[in-house]
Design a protein around this motif. Structure first.
Motif, PDB file in Angstrom:
ATOM      1  N   ALA A  20     121.688  78.299  47.342  1.00 38.23           N
ATOM      2  CA  ALA A  20     120.446  77.519  47.264  1.00 38.23           C
ATOM      3  C   ALA A  20     119.948  77.103  48.640  1.00 38.23           C
ATOM      4  O   ALA A  20     118.746  76.880  48.827  1.00 38.23           O
ATOM      5  CB  ALA A  20     120.676  76.277  46.394  1.00 38.23           C
ATOM      6  N   MET A  21     120.857  77.032  49.628  1.00 41.70           N
ATOM      7  CA  MET A  21     120.466  76.612  50.975  1.00 41.70           C
ATOM      8  C   MET A  21     120.099  77.795  51.879  1.00 41.70           C
ATOM      9  O   MET A  21     119.347  77.637  52.831  1.00 41.70           O
ATOM     10  CB  MET A  21     121.623  75.839  51.634  1.00 41.70           C
ATOM     11  N   ASN A  22     120.618  78.985  51.571  1.00 39.17           N
ATOM     12  CA  ASN A  22     120.447  80.116  52.480  1.00 39.17           C
ATOM     13  C   ASN A  22     119.402  81.125  52.030  1.00 39.17           C
ATOM     14  O   ASN A  22     119.133  82.078  52.745  1.00 39.17           O
ATOM     15  CB  ASN A  22     121.783  80.850  52.669  1.00 39.17           C
ATOM     16  N   VAL A  23     118.845  80.952  50.837  1.00 37.10           N
ATOM     17  CA  VAL A  23     117.837  81.876  50.317  1.00 37.10           C
ATOM     18  C   VAL A  23     116.485  81.180  50.355  1.00 37.10           C
ATOM     19  O   VAL A  23     116.329  80.063  49.869  1.00 37.10           O
ATOM     20  CB  VAL A  23     118.190  82.317  48.881  1.00 37.10           C
ATOM     21  N   TRP A  24     115.506  81.848  50.952  1.00 40.26           N
ATOM     22  CA  TRP A  24     114.168  81.272  51.046  1.00 40.26           C
ATOM     23  C   TRP A  24     113.408  81.467  49.731  1.00 40.26           C
ATOM     24  O   TRP A  24     113.478  82.515  49.125  1.00 40.26           O
ATOM     25  CB  TRP A  24     113.393  81.937  52.192  1.00 40.26           C
ATOM     26  N   PRO A  25     112.698  80.439  49.231  1.00 38.63           N
ATOM     27  CA  PRO A  25     112.576  79.091  49.803  1.00 38.63           C
ATOM     28  C   PRO A  25     113.803  78.237  49.486  1.00 38.63           C
ATOM     29  O   PRO A  25     114.387  78.346  48.418  1.00 38.63           O
ATOM     30  CB  PRO A  25     111.330  78.530  49.116  1.00 38.63           C
ATOM     31  N   VAL A  26     114.177  77.414  50.456  1.00 41.31           N
ATOM     32  CA  VAL A  26     115.348  76.561  50.289  1.00 41.31           C
ATOM     33  C   VAL A  26     115.101  75.538  49.186  1.00 41.31           C
ATOM     34  O   VAL A  26     114.062  74.873  49.166  1.00 41.31           O
ATOM     35  CB  VAL A  26     115.675  75.841  51.615  1.00 41.31           C
ATOM     36  N   ASP A  27     116.024  75.455  48.255  1.00 41.73           N
ATOM     37  CA  ASP A  27     115.906  74.526  47.125  1.00 41.73           C
ATOM     38  C   ASP A  27     116.892  73.374  47.356  1.00 41.73           C
ATOM     39  O   ASP A  27     118.039  73.408  46.906  1.00 41.73           O
ATOM     40  CB  ASP A  27     116.213  75.246  45.811  1.00 41.73           C
ATOM     41  N   LEU A  28     116.423  72.357  48.075  1.00 42.41           N
ATOM     42  CA  LEU A  28     117.300  71.245  48.420  1.00 42.41           C
ATOM     43  C   LEU A  28     117.771  70.486  47.190  1.00 42.41           C
ATOM     44  O   LEU A  28     118.930  70.055  47.119  1.00 42.41           O
ATOM     45  CB  LEU A  28     116.588  70.298  49.385  1.00 42.41           C
TER      46      LEU A  28
END
Length: 546
Positions: free
Chosen positions: A237-245
């Protein structure tokens, strides 16, 4: 009020602020980010589904299945090895035991990479023996194969705890029970159950916790095995764009909660002072050395051989041909100005800084723990050891949310300082454990005598306790250095653009198909770890014989 009283209060306040920034602030930012979808949603379930994602339940189930299978395999291997070494000790156990623990020195992600190089129709196993490579590959890329790789790394932890418990059994209890009419089996059960079973249960919980937090093995093998765990889901979730915080924070909070519950359970089982017991001298056996050496070969020997062979090959596809050997990859990764040497230099500098800061902070914390009232000392101790319950990928997510917040003016995120903060947080409990043990080396009588003759607490610390504690403090610093050199999850998420450390360099070279250079760097990393931990073991042996 005295100056010492104000100094103690100020020291505790500073320690609490530092530990809060290291531990509580990232967790608070993580919880806040994870709760936003719930607060903005029409309902609790809808908010959780939006924050976690629909596949979070699958990832949780796979995490628990993988952890349970790893714990079962580790318990079987570790307890079996401990029983064998205790009941039928082979000759040369002082040499064999370090071999049993060798697999624990290899980072888990590197063990997974090594088995990937061994397995498959074109793997080193098939090329060397001309059979079994296909079956090995099919077994490796499964949930059971992943659990087996993790168990080979974690079984030494069970072995150490089980062996310690077995050595703590007083065999005179067995004789007493039999004298009073008990059967041999009942006497053995009565003598071994109170100490061995809690140790095995605690070891199983520790392995289950470590398996739930593990990132490297699922990252390397999980996609091929069709297994998706929570730690990899957070990183995805942090390394794939768009980041889903929000999703990363939600899954991270779920994983952190699971780890915290397990950690609290293990803490309740830990503790207790070692007892002096009566043990008969066991007759050494010749045959028992073979099962022990077999485990050491499979757990550490084969992965290390795969790493070294790959590092020395000109090309993997050419196999084990006489003309396919070279030192060029080792020379390349250590070439001045190259990315390999820069990654190594960055890791070494960061690890040195973290080991110095961590040891200093741990020493001050241990000193404060000895001066505070029991209730306050207990609260500070729990806060200091709390990072043991935080997976590296979860901590990294919390650090991003906290240090990259708009309102935070400190320039930490995006610089090497963020890696130093992450390494310091993750390794601090280990430094603290060594510091506490080190400061306890000074007999209370010396400290009391110095105080009676007018020496203040700082003078007692500097002139009595530190001179006796320095071997353990230095040993703890080397352990912190080694752990910082091998950290992967936090490094992947936090390393600044254009910067690499040794763990991310190895992983990225393997992931991009350049396994030779990656394994050459792994040889350098493993060798440095072995040397440093050997120094730590030597210091501890010196202290034990002093």
């Amino acid at each position: 009020m005295s100056v010492a009283w104000w100094g103690s209060r100020l020291g505790v306040a500073v320690l609490l602020i530092v530990l809060a920034l290291l531990v509580l602030a990232p967790l608070g930012a993580l919880a806040h980010e994870a709760w936003l979808p719930v607060m903005s949603s029409a309902g609790l379930l809808g908010g959780l589904e939006h924050g976690l994602g629909r596949d979070a339940g699958v990832a949780l189930a796979d995490t628990l299945r993988l952890a349970a299978l790893t714990a079962g395999l580790s318990l079987t291997l570790g307890a079996g090895l401990a029983w064998l070494a205790d009941a039928a000790p082979p000759r040369g156990m002082a040499v064999i035991e370090p071999l049993l623990l060798a697999s624990f020195l290899i980072p888990p992600y590197l063990t997974a990479v090594a088995w990937s190089l061994l397995a498959g129709p074109a793997g080193l196993w098939q090329r060397a023996l001309d059979f079994g490579g296909v079956a090995l590959g099919r077994g490796l890329y499964t949930l059971t194969g992943m659990a087996a790789v993790m168990a080979l790394h974690l079984a030494p932890l069970v072995y150490v705890m089980a062996a310690g418990a077995l050595r703590g059994v007083d065999e005179r209890l067995i004789d007493c029970a039999q004298v009073h009419g008990s059967s041999r089996l009942r006497a053995l059960w009565t003598a071994y159950r109170p100490s061995v079973f809690p140790a095995l249960f605690g070891a199983t919980l520790l392995v289950f916790l470590a398996a739930c937090e593990e990132f490297g093995v699922p990252k390397v093998l999980g996609n091929y095995a069709g297994v998706r765990v929570l730690s990899v889901a957070v990183e995805g979730a942090m390394n794939v764009w768009p980041v889903d915080l929000a999703r990363a924070a939600g899954i991270g909070l779920l994983l952190a909660t699971l780890a915290l519950v397990l950690w609290l359970a293990t803490r309740r089982l830990s503790g207790g002072e070692p007892l002096t017991v009566h043990r008969r001298a066991c007759r050494t056996r010749l045959w028992s050395v073979w099962p022990l050496l077999l485990f050491a070969t499979v757990a550490a020997g084969l992965p290390l051989a795969a790493i070294v062979v790959t590092a020395l090959q000109k090309a993997i596809t050419n196999g084990l041909q006489p003309g396919n050997w070279t030192l060029a990859h080792l020379v390349h990764v250590l070439r001045p100005g190259g990315s390999g040497l820069q990654a190594l230099r960055t890791s070494v500098v960061l690890s040195i800084v973290v080991s110095v800061l961590g040891t200093t902070l741990a020493m001050l914390t241990a000193w404060m723990l000895g001066r505070l009232a029991s209730g306050r000392a207990r609260a500070l101790e729990v806060l200091a050891y709390l990072p043991q319950a935080i997976p590296g990928v979860v901590l990294a997510t919390g650090l991003i949310l906290f240090w990259n917040a708009r309102w935070n003016p400190l320039p930490v995120y995006g610089h090497l300082a963020i890696l130093a903060v992450a390494y310091l947080t993750l390794t601090f409990p280990y430094a603290l454990r060594y510091a506490v043990s080190g400061l306890e080396q000074a007999p209370q009588g010396l400290s009391h005598a110095a105080a009676v003759h007018g020496a203040g607490p700082l003078r007692v610390l500097g002139y009595i306790r530190l001179p006796l504690a320095w071997p353990l403090l230095l040993a703890g610093a080397t352990v912190v250095f080694a752990l910082s050199m091998r950290e992967l999850a936090a490094s992947i998420l936090l390393q600044p653009p254009g910067t690499q450390v040794i763990s991310t360099y190895i992983y990225e070279q393997f992931d991009q198909g350049n396994a030779n250079d990656g394994m050459a760097m792994a040889v350098v990393g493993v060798l440095s770890t072995v040397i440093l931990l050997g120094v730590a073991r030597g210091l501890l042996s010196r202290r034990g014989s002093g």
